[in-house]
Design an enzyme around this catalytic site. Structure first.
Site, mmCIF file in Angstrom:
data_model
loop_
_atom_site.group_PDB
_atom_site.id
_atom_site.type_symbol
_atom_site.label_atom_id
_atom_site.label_comp_id
_atom_site.label_asym_id
_atom_site.label_seq_id
_atom_site.Cartn_x
_atom_site.Cartn_y
_atom_site.Cartn_z
ATOM 1 N N GLU A 37 0.827 -1.212 0.000
ATOM 2 C CA GLU A 37 0.000 0.000 0.000
ATOM 3 C C GLU A 37 0.862 1.263 0.000
ATOM 4 O OE1 GLU A 37 -3.111 -0.268 -1.261
ATOM 5 O OE2 GLU A 37 -3.527 -1.631 0.397
ATOM 6 N N HIS A 38 0.514 2.178 -0.887
ATOM 7 C CA HIS A 38 1.223 3.452 -1.084
ATOM 8 C C HIS A 38 2.662 3.229 -1.554
ATOM 9 C CE1 HIS A 38 -1.736 6.525 0.427
ATOM 10 N NE2 HIS A 38 -2.298 5.395 0.802
ATOM 11 N N THR A 39 2.952 2.031 -1.988
ATOM 12 C CA THR A 39 4.279 1.742 -2.540
ATOM 13 C C THR A 39 4.349 2.100 -4.020
ATOM 14 O OG1 THR A 39 3.462 -0.514 -2.705
ATOM 15 C CG2 THR A 39 5.012 -0.066 -0.926
ATOM 16 N N SER A 71 -24.684 7.701 -17.402
ATOM 17 C CA SER A 71 -24.430 6.626 -16.446
ATOM 18 C C SER A 71 -25.747 6.105 -15.891
ATOM 19 C CB SER A 71 -23.572 7.144 -15.293
ATOM 20 O OG SER A 71 -23.600 6.218 -14.230
ATOM 21 N N LEU A 129 -12.258 0.123 -3.686
ATOM 22 C CA LEU A 129 -12.089 -1.001 -4.610
ATOM 23 C C LEU A 129 -11.865 -0.511 -6.035
ATOM 24 C CD1 LEU A 129 -14.840 -3.418 -3.231
ATOM 25 C CD2 LEU A 129 -12.429 -3.272 -2.585
ATOM 26 N N SER A 131 -13.334 1.847 -8.051
ATOM 27 C CA SER A 131 -14.398 2.047 -9.040
ATOM 28 C C SER A 131 -13.919 3.019 -10.116
ATOM 29 C CB SER A 131 -15.663 2.578 -8.360
ATOM 30 O OG SER A 131 -15.373 3.764 -7.649
ATOM 31 N N SER A 132 -13.016 3.924 -9.759
ATOM 32 C CA SER A 132 -12.543 4.892 -10.762
ATOM 33 C C SER A 132 -11.686 4.219 -11.835
ATOM 34 C CB SER A 132 -11.782 6.039 -10.097
ATOM 35 O OG SER A 132 -10.798 5.548 -9.228
ATOM 36 N N ASP A 204 -3.853 0.729 -9.670
ATOM 37 C CA ASP A 204 -5.242 0.338 -9.907
ATOM 38 C C ASP A 204 -5.490 0.023 -11.383
ATOM 39 O OD1 ASP A 204 -5.395 0.987 -7.252
ATOM 40 O OD2 ASP A 204 -6.312 2.949 -7.598
ATOM 41 N N TYR A 256 -4.117 11.913 1.171
ATOM 42 C CA TYR A 256 -3.328 11.077 0.263
ATOM 43 C C TYR A 256 -2.116 11.874 -0.250
ATOM 44 C CZ TYR A 256 -2.377 7.921 -3.718
ATOM 45 O OH TYR A 256 -1.789 7.056 -4.621
HETATM 46 C C1 GLA Z 1 -5.143 4.439 -4.290
HETATM 47 C C2 GLA Z 1 -4.356 4.886 -5.506
HETATM 48 C C3 GLA Z 1 -3.249 3.885 -5.856
HETATM 49 C C4 GLA Z 1 -2.411 3.531 -4.646
HETATM 50 C C5 GLA Z 1 -3.299 3.189 -3.458
HETATM 51 C C6 GLA Z 1 -2.510 2.975 -2.192
HETATM 52 O O1 GLA Z 1 -5.872 3.292 -4.586
HETATM 53 O O2 GLA Z 1 -5.212 5.034 -6.611
HETATM 54 O O3 GLA Z 1 -2.459 4.395 -6.893
HETATM 55 O O4 GLA Z 1 -1.507 4.562 -4.335
HETATM 56 O O5 GLA Z 1 -4.269 4.194 -3.201
HETATM 57 O O6 GLA Z 1 -1.745 1.830 -2.287
#
Ligand code: GLA
Length: 414
Positions: A37-39, A71, A129, A131-132, A204, A256
């Site tokens: 996460e956040h890596t 939509s 999850l 959605s974007s 994502d 973030y």
């Molecule tokens: C969101 C961001 C991703 C990632 C995660 C954290 O989902 O869209 O790029 O940075 O947070 O791991």
């Protein structure tokens, strides 16, 4: 709902809205991040998987440069724009995602026809999850195919996994043939970063484009090399339970971005371009150089990268039942060092762990959204009941609990 049923519903809604049949319906799945996460924006490792919840995009080209997007989730009222008027800041709301994809494709040198688009989805919005990314990737594969880039896109993702020379390999022959799934991931990210204004990384879009049933997507975010890693939960008698806390989060807002800034500051102070370059044994030195909070942020990233690599190793050698302790450690690091959890996520994780889950952690950007728990099938009801009771006794909003499976990435359905 099955992806095929959702596709049929989307085609019908398109016909009702625009008075003609769509040329096709494409799907982009949401994702769960198993660990890492956040890596991603630190050039590190991530291990997400595409899930069996998807966004669908029904599309048909037009003879002009007009785009109409609607939509099923927002009353099917269409937003109408001219392709030549698209630029950052020109569109707001949900339409910025699909229109951002069209804009980013054109910025990448693809001349698009005007088009009508109707989207639908069973990916919960705001649950962490993605959605974007699901929306971006469904639209990206659909538009790429309509723009005649089909061959390189359709199989590119999987062929790329085989090694050099595959159509997904960066640096292939120039021109539009290069618009493979890696390029589409970049297009989706650009839409999100520049049109929506969320400073997210690349995880994502890769999960949504490169996912495969029964597999997790091991991505090196520096080289953008992808390897599929077996994640056969069924065979191991396990389920992945999503615990959606219903606490909303939005990455276009400050927290973030502040975590990103801390990472940038830490990398600068340590003399590296990205925290990915910092090995575990440099942490004592980092502790001397950084203030206390920035050090904890950096320690999360450095340790989390190691945990991703370790998880891949354990998945390959022992299977999913053996990764629980890594998931638990990841959550502790996000709670205490990176500080992106919240009381509801901690309660979901603690309760799952105490009632039979082999491991549990929050997933995604944090500050709300969902946690995941790896649960033996026989303990599913027990975990579910315990989490619902724990939330009720704290008077938290009732969480939504459902299982997900590693599923195929973005593709044409109809
Ligand atoms: C969101 C961001 C991703 C990632 C995660 C954290 O989902 O869209 O790029 O940075 O947070 O791991």
């Amino acid at each position: 709902m099955s992806a095929d049923a959702l596709a049929a519903r989307t085609a019908d809604a398109f016909a009702a809205r625009f008075g003609r049949t769509p040329a096709g319906v494409w799907a982009g799945p949401g994702r769960v991040n198993l660990i890492g996460e956040h890596t991603d924006y630190n050039g590190g490792f991530v291990l997400p998987f595409a899930i069996d919840k998807t966004t669908t995009a029904a599309l048909a080209v037009r003879g002009d440069r007009t785009v109409r997007v609607a939509s099923a989730l927002s009353g099917t009222e269409a937003v109408e724009v001219d392709l030549d008027g698209l630029r950052p800041g020109a569109v707001t709301g949900w339409a910025a995602y699909p229109l951002g994809v069209a804009w980013a494709l054109e910025q990448a040198g693809v001349r698009l026809p005007g088009f009508d688009l109707l989207v639908d989805s069973d990916v919960p919005v705001g649950a962490g999850l993605s959605s974007s990314a699901a929306l971006e990737c469904a639209v990206a594969v659909g538009l790429a195919e309509l723009a005649g880039l089909d061959g390189s896109v359709r199989r590119g993702g999987l062929a790329a996994l085989g090694g050099p020379g595959g159509p997904g390999e960066p640096g292939g022959p120039g021109g539009l043939a290069r618009l493979d799934r890696r390029a589409l991931a970049a297009v989706g990210r650009r839409a999100e970063n520049d049109m929506v204004g969320a400073p997210t990384g690349i995880m994502d879009q890769y999960a949504s484009l490169f996912g495969a049933a029964g597999s997790a997507v091991f991505l090196d975010c520096r080289s953008e090399e992808v390897q599929l890693v077996p994640l056969e939960l069924d065979a191991a008698g396990l389920v992945c339970l999503v615990l959606d806390t219903k606490v909303s989060h939005a990455h276009a807002t400050g927290d973030y971005a502040r975590r990103r800034d801390s990472c940038t500051r830490a990398a600068e102070a340590l003399g590296v371009p990205l925290l990915r370059e910092v090995p575990l044994d440099r942490l004592p030195e980092a502790q001397q150089l950084l203030d206390e909070e920035t050090f904890r942020r950096a320690r999360h990233i450095v340790a989390e990268n190691q945990r991703v690599v370790e998880t891949v190793k354990v998945l390959r050698s022992e299977g999913p039942a053996a990764i629980g302790r890594l998931l638990d450690a990841s959550h502790g690091s996000m709670r205490d060092d990176f500080e992106i959890s919240c009381p509801e996520l901690d309660l979901a994780v603690d309760t799952a762990q105490a009632n039979g889950a082999l491991g549990a952690r929050m997933t995604g950007g944090g500050f709300g959204g969902s946690a995941i728990a790896l649960v033996p099938v026989g303990d599913l009801d027990k975990v579910r009941d315990a989490v619902l009771r724990a939330f009720a006794s704290r008077r938290y909003r009732q969480p939504e609990l459902f299982t997900v499976l590693p599923a195929d990435g973005a593709r044409r359905l109809l």
